[in-house]
Design a protein around this motif. Structure first.
Motif, PDB file in Angstrom:
ATOM      1  N   UNK A   1      -2.422  -6.780  12.803  1.00 42.05           N
ATOM      2  CA  UNK A   1      -3.863  -6.652  12.606  1.00 42.05           C
ATOM      3  C   UNK A   1      -4.411  -8.059  12.394  1.00 42.05           C
ATOM      4  N   UNK A   2      -4.727  -8.747  13.480  1.00 40.10           N
ATOM      5  CA  UNK A   2      -5.166 -10.136  13.364  1.00 40.10           C
ATOM      6  C   UNK A   2      -4.022 -11.009  12.878  1.00 40.10           C
ATOM      7  N   UNK A   3      -4.236 -11.698  11.759  1.00 37.70           N
ATOM      8  CA  UNK A   3      -3.200 -12.570  11.206  1.00 37.70           C
ATOM      9  C   UNK A   3      -2.221 -11.812  10.311  1.00 37.70           C
ATOM     10  N   UNK A   4      -2.476 -10.527  10.095  1.00 38.40           N
ATOM     11  CA  UNK A   4      -1.660  -9.726   9.186  1.00 38.40           C
ATOM     12  C   UNK A   4      -0.697  -8.841   9.981  1.00 38.40           C
ATOM     13  N   UNK A   5       0.568  -8.864   9.580  1.00 41.81           N
ATOM     14  CA  UNK A   5       1.563  -7.967  10.184  1.00 41.81           C
ATOM     15  C   UNK A   5       1.758  -6.775   9.266  1.00 41.81           C
ATOM     16  N   UNK A   6       1.526  -5.585   9.790  1.00 41.10           N
ATOM     17  CA  UNK A   6       1.785  -4.382   9.014  1.00 41.10           C
ATOM     18  C   UNK A   6       3.199  -3.896   9.282  1.00 41.10           C
ATOM     19  N   UNK A   7       3.997  -3.809   8.219  1.00 36.21           N
ATOM     20  CA  UNK A   7       5.354  -3.279   8.327  1.00 36.21           C
ATOM     21  C   UNK A   7       5.405  -1.927   7.622  1.00 36.21           C
ATOM     22  N   UNK A   8       5.911  -0.889   8.292  1.00 38.39           N
ATOM     23  CA  UNK A   8       6.089   0.401   7.614  1.00 38.39           C
ATOM     24  C   UNK A   8       7.035   0.236   6.430  1.00 38.39           C
ATOM     25  N   UNK A   9       6.898   1.090   5.444  1.00 39.05           N
ATOM     26  CA  UNK A   9       7.721   0.984   4.237  1.00 39.05           C
ATOM     27  C   UNK A   9       9.210   1.006   4.572  1.00 39.05           C
ATOM     28  N   UNK A  10       9.572   1.712   5.633  1.00 39.94           N
ATOM     29  CA  UNK A  10      11.003   1.824   5.946  1.00 39.94           C
ATOM     30  C   UNK A  10      11.586   0.537   6.539  1.00 39.94           C
TER      31      UNK A  10
ATOM     32  N   UNK B   1       2.832  -4.031   3.590  1.00 41.76           N
ATOM     33  CA  UNK B   1       3.743  -2.892   3.656  1.00 41.76           C
ATOM     34  C   UNK B   1       2.943  -1.630   3.381  1.00 41.76           C
ATOM     35  N   UNK B   2       3.030  -0.666   4.274  1.00 42.97           N
ATOM     36  CA  UNK B   2       2.267   0.570   4.083  1.00 42.97           C
ATOM     37  C   UNK B   2       2.928   1.684   4.891  1.00 42.97           C
TER      38      UNK B   2
ATOM     39  N   UNK C   1       0.846  -1.189   0.000  1.00 43.44           N
ATOM     40  CA  UNK C   1       0.000   0.000   0.000  1.00 43.44           C
ATOM     41  C   UNK C   1       0.881   1.238   0.000  1.00 43.44           C
ATOM     42  N   UNK C   2       0.612   2.154  -0.915  1.00 40.43           N
ATOM     43  CA  UNK C   2       1.412   3.373  -1.000  1.00 40.43           C
ATOM     44  C   UNK C   2       1.089   4.345   0.127  1.00 40.43           C
ATOM     45  N   UNK C   3      -0.099   4.193   0.734  1.00 38.65           N
ATOM     46  CA  UNK C   3      -0.498   5.086   1.827  1.00 38.65           C
ATOM     47  C   UNK C   3      -0.879   4.293   3.060  1.00 38.65           C
ATOM     48  N   UNK C   4      -2.001   4.681   3.693  1.00 36.97           N
ATOM     49  CA  UNK C   4      -2.441   4.004   4.911  1.00 36.97           C
ATOM     50  C   UNK C   4      -3.688   3.168   4.688  1.00 36.97           C
ATOM     51  N   UNK C   5      -4.169   3.120   3.469  1.00 32.10           N
ATOM     52  CA  UNK C   5      -5.370   2.355   3.134  1.00 32.10           C
ATOM     53  C   UNK C   5      -5.163   0.873   3.458  1.00 32.10           C
ATOM     54  N   UNK C   6      -6.200   0.226   4.023  1.00 34.36           N
ATOM     55  CA  UNK C   6      -6.077  -1.175   4.414  1.00 34.36           C
ATOM     56  C   UNK C   6      -6.930  -2.106   3.542  1.00 34.36           C
ATOM     57  N   UNK C   7      -7.695  -1.578   2.607  1.00 41.59           N
ATOM     58  CA  UNK C   7      -8.555  -2.435   1.801  1.00 41.59           C
ATOM     59  C   UNK C   7      -7.711  -3.289   0.856  1.00 41.59           C
ATOM     60  N   UNK C   8      -7.928  -4.583   0.898  1.00 40.74           N
ATOM     61  CA  UNK C   8      -7.193  -5.529   0.054  1.00 40.74           C
ATOM     62  C   UNK C   8      -7.954  -6.848   0.065  1.00 40.74           C
ATOM     63  N   UNK C   9      -9.080  -6.909  -0.636  1.00 39.12           N
ATOM     64  CA  UNK C   9      -9.958  -8.082  -0.537  1.00 39.12           C
ATOM     65  C   UNK C   9      -9.290  -9.407  -0.922  1.00 39.12           C
TER      66      UNK C   9
END
Length: 337
Positions: free
Chosen positions: A319-328, A311-312, A286-294
């Motif tokens: 977020x549940x089973x998903x790990x959000x990693x910042x782009x850096x 990556x965003x 994700x280029x921004x902070x949007x989380x939609x990804x069906x």
């Protein structure tokens, strides 16, 4: 080095008769030269591929104090907002400057984006001139056409490489040698579509379906004509997603033994697919902070992979089973799994 085959062949004599000397040679686009050498000292030479600086190397060069903190980040560590903000800002500058050594050196010395743009323009001109100098039997015009089509290819909704987008009516037989040349030269990175997201990934490559990315994100930014202010002001622009994917791929290169793939069919698309040991890891970009990804969320819910990465620009969190990693943090992907 490629200008003098005799010098290349001479390396074996250093190995056999003057082993006390350590000889280092360099050449641009060597992958294309060594593919069909007249004489090559097999077993006598160690090859080392040199890539542009990754984000962590860029950070170490431009802000050593912030890099010290970055290097200390551990799995599931809470990153304070002040560090998240500073690292995100440094990442934005990396999108503009990229990892070419001369660009990074100029930034450290002058902090002048105009100088960076001038260097990037000159680098692209030099590379394009190199196409005609080193291409052998392959038509240099076709190599140039493919290279200059990359921005338009990545601007398409699905980003899949289309021969017809290089030239109207273009076919695989017209341009596949040119593509192979650019990939071998290290100018482009090819990511294959896979028919199944299973181990081993390479067994499921669809060899006729792939995306091509540029080896340095800063050069792609310049080729696309993106104004620096659009990145720094965090505004939205049509090419933002493609530039971010290019960045992600550049940082992932070499972290895993198997190169990243992607998955796409009529109903879904996963931006990247990683193989870590026998584990298959889906990646959403994700280029921004949007989380939609069906498609991504559906795959995770149905298959319960060992890890699922988004990556965003959001912070480091689960977020549940998903790990959000910042782009850096892309450079630390494998360490944080």
């Amino acid at each position: 080095m490629q200008e003098c085959p005799e010098a290349l062949n001479t390396l074996k004599y250093f190995k056999e008769k003057a082993n006390e000397y350590h000889v280092v040679s360099a050449g641009s686009l060597l992958g294309t030269i060594l593919a069909q050498p007249k004489s090559y000292p097999v077993g006598m030479v160690n090859l080392l591929d040199i890539f542009p600086l990754t984000f962590d190397e860029f950070l170490e060069a431009t802000d050593p104090a912030l890099y010290t903190y970055y290097d200390s980040i551990q799995k599931e560590q809470t990153i304070e907002e002040i560090f998240h903000s500073r690292l995100s800002e440094a990442c934005n500058y990396y999108f503009i400057i990229g990892g070419m050594p001369e660009c990074v050196s100029s930034w450290i010395k002058y902090k002048d984006p105009a100088r960076i743009s001038q260097i990037q323009r000159e680098l692209i001109e030099i590379y394009e001139n190199d196409f005609s100098k080193h291409n052998g039997k392959i038509n240099s015009g076709r190599i140039l056409l493919v290279f200059r089509s990359i921005v338009a290819q990545l601007a398409k909704p699905n980003e899949k490489f289309m021969y017809g987008a290089v030239r109207e009516g273009g076919r695989a037989r017209d341009f596949e040698e040119a593509i192979e040349w650019l990939v071998s030269a290290g100018m482009l990175n090819r990511v294959y579509n896979v028919s199944k997201m299973e181990h081993p990934l390479s067994a499921f490559d669809k060899l006729d379906q792939f995306k091509l990315f540029v080896f340095d994100t800063g050069l792609l930014k310049h080729m696309a004509g993106i104004d620096n202010s659009a990145i720094l002001l965090k505004s939205s622009y049509p090419f933002k997603g493609a530039l971010t994917e290019n960045y992600i791929l550049q940082q992932l290169q070499g972290q895993f033994e198997i190169a990243p793939r992607y998955y796409s069919d009529k109903n879904s698309e996963i931006d990247f697919v990683l193989q870590n040991g026998t584990d298959i890891i889906p990646v959403e970009v994700k280029a921004g902070e949007d989380k939609s990804a069906p498609s991504f969320k559906r795959y995770v819910a149905e298959n319960h992979p060992a890890a699922a990465l988004r990556f965003s620009k959001r912070g480091y969190r689960k977020d549940g089973d998903i790990t959000n990693l910042p782009l850096y943090l892309v450079c630390k992907t494998r360490d944080l799994l």
